[in-house]
Design an enzyme around this catalytic site. Structure first.
Site, PDB file in Angstrom:
ATOM      1  CB  SER B  63      -1.092  -0.005   1.031  1.00 60.32           C
ATOM      2  OG  SER B  63      -2.039  -0.988   0.703  1.00 60.32           O
ATOM      3  CG  HIS B  68       1.300  15.711   3.738  1.00 60.01           C
ATOM      4  ND1 HIS B  68       1.752  15.819   2.454  1.00 60.01           N
ATOM      5  CD2 HIS B  68       0.372  14.714   3.737  1.00 60.01           C
ATOM      6  CE1 HIS B  68       1.128  14.934   1.689  1.00 60.01           C
ATOM      7  NE2 HIS B  68       0.289  14.251   2.442  1.00 60.01           N
ATOM      8  CB  CYS B  83      -3.872  -4.647   2.307  1.00 57.16           C
ATOM      9  SG  CYS B  83      -5.185  -3.480   2.629  1.00 57.16           S
TER      10      CYS B  83
END
Lengths: 123, 123
Positions: B63, B68, B83
């Site tokens: 995934s 940020h 996952c």
């Protein structure tokens, strides 16, 4: 950058199975959604898994969009995180839902960023 | 891919301001965290904003990881979505928290994926 961000966590069920496994379609829709909603795309990466499934990430000036698909389950997990005022996350969400012909979308909206209270709201 | 995924939404406060603005440090820590936790990195993109702030996204076989930063607020928003069974998201989280010298981390864990119930739990 703005100090409060919006993160949309999208659980998309009952989508078009073939479209979920089409990496070119997924890339076009994610870049298109970012553009239409006012984002400035900085980078992108899309990957097709075998036997099925697609992962895509798009870095935008206002943050990111990601998608992971499970065609066999007609499901996609999508994230739209933005902290800019020019980018309209809900516009991007609508375009993605329509492009995947999603019959059962659910969106949770979370406020993030240094001045947020990180509250989650079902949209 | 597994049909149930783990998404860690991390709100990291009271971090080291200089490290949050160091794009090379951020890239090394995110790639290092992905590697240490067992991920297979497919692609990466890291961007330094002016006057300050960094955005980074890493696509992994299981995934994605995203970050940020708001150095002026000593804050970073981090997402770890996986996952796969081989990738250990909590290990990656610990490494990132330590590497940013974060004094006030909070993590919300959400189960996602076609067979999940999309429940959110504070960790």
């Amino acid at each position: 950058m703005n100090a409060i961000g919006t993160h949309l966590l999208m659980e998309l069920r009952v989508c078009d199975e073939a479209l979920l496994d089409d990496v070119r379609h997924i890339e076009n829709l994610m870049i298109g959604a970012a553009d239409e909603a006012g984002g400035t795309v900085l980078a992108r990466s899309f990957h097709k898994f075998e036997p099925r499934g697609v992962t895509g990430i798009v870095a935008i000036a206002e943050s990111h969009l990601c998608i992971h698909t499970w065609p066999e389950h007609r499901y996609a997990a999508v994230d739209i995180f933005t902290c800019g005022t020019s980018f309209k996350p809900h516009e991007a969400a609508k375009l993605i839902i329509a492009s995947l012909r999603c019959g059962k979308p659910s969106i949770t909206e979370i406020q993030r960023g240094p001045l947020s209270e990180a509250k989650a709201t079902a949209v």
